[in-house]
Design a protein around this motif. Sequence first.
Motif, short mmCIF file in Angstrom:
data_model
loop_
_atom_site.label_atom_id
_atom_site.label_comp_id
_atom_site.label_asym_id
_atom_site.label_seq_id
_atom_site.Cartn_x
_atom_site.Cartn_y
_atom_site.Cartn_z
N UNK A 119 0.87 -1.17 0.00
CA UNK A 119 0.00 0.00 0.00
C UNK A 119 0.91 1.22 0.00
N UNK A 120 0.61 2.16 -0.87
CA UNK A 120 1.42 3.37 -0.94
C UNK A 120 0.53 4.58 -1.11
N UNK A 121 1.08 5.73 -0.77
CA UNK A 121 0.35 6.96 -0.92
C UNK A 121 1.25 8.14 -0.65
N UNK A 122 0.73 9.32 -0.81
CA UNK A 122 1.48 10.53 -0.52
C UNK A 122 0.50 11.65 -0.23
N UNK A 123 1.00 12.66 0.46
CA UNK A 123 0.17 13.82 0.75
C UNK A 123 1.07 15.03 1.02
N UNK A 124 0.56 16.23 0.77
CA UNK A 124 1.37 17.44 1.01
C UNK A 124 1.03 18.09 2.35
N UNK A 125 1.98 18.88 2.84
CA UNK A 125 1.74 19.81 3.94
C UNK A 125 2.61 21.02 3.68
N UNK A 126 2.32 22.12 4.35
CA UNK A 126 3.02 23.38 4.13
C UNK A 126 3.57 23.90 5.44
#
Length: 189
Positions: A119-126
Amino acid sequence: MITSTCRPAVVRLAAALLATGLALLVAATPAWAHNSLSSASPAREATLSRAPTEITLEFLARLDPAFTTIVLTDGTKRRVPTGDPVVDGTKSTVQVTDTLPNGTYTVAYRVVSADGHPVQGSYPFTVADPADRAAPTVAPTTASASPAAATAGDDGGGRGTVLGVAGSAVVALAVAVGALWWRRRSLRR
């Protein structure tokens, strides 16, 4: 012509075929339980007034430390130095070894579920620290973060495969029962 003793045999056969089809559906259910991200710190799409010193991801099921990867990249898709993932049950944490200037960052992960499915994924933050006067790093829109070009929520389509196999089994069961019924009906004539 069907005798009265053959009719119960046909009913038993149809019931057995139906039970087999249902057993295939029930047996396929665990494949739907792929691991998934349940919470993250920093959170998806978060805007932080201070740069984080660690990233913690929590999943629904236990993680295998040998197959857990977390990668942090900056707005230009350069990898940001972090420590190795530390796994504790369903949580994995990496220490951010450099101070993060203002900008957009991407957390990418790849783990292996208890059923062996990656299972893989990604997400942004600032990071938007008002005390940091450095120019913000802007994320390009064409590149993707690693590992393995992780995409948020990508689980490889395992559920569709299971549903396809189960649906095929039900159709085969219906065809078999229909053919048996048709054969028996033809013999009556």
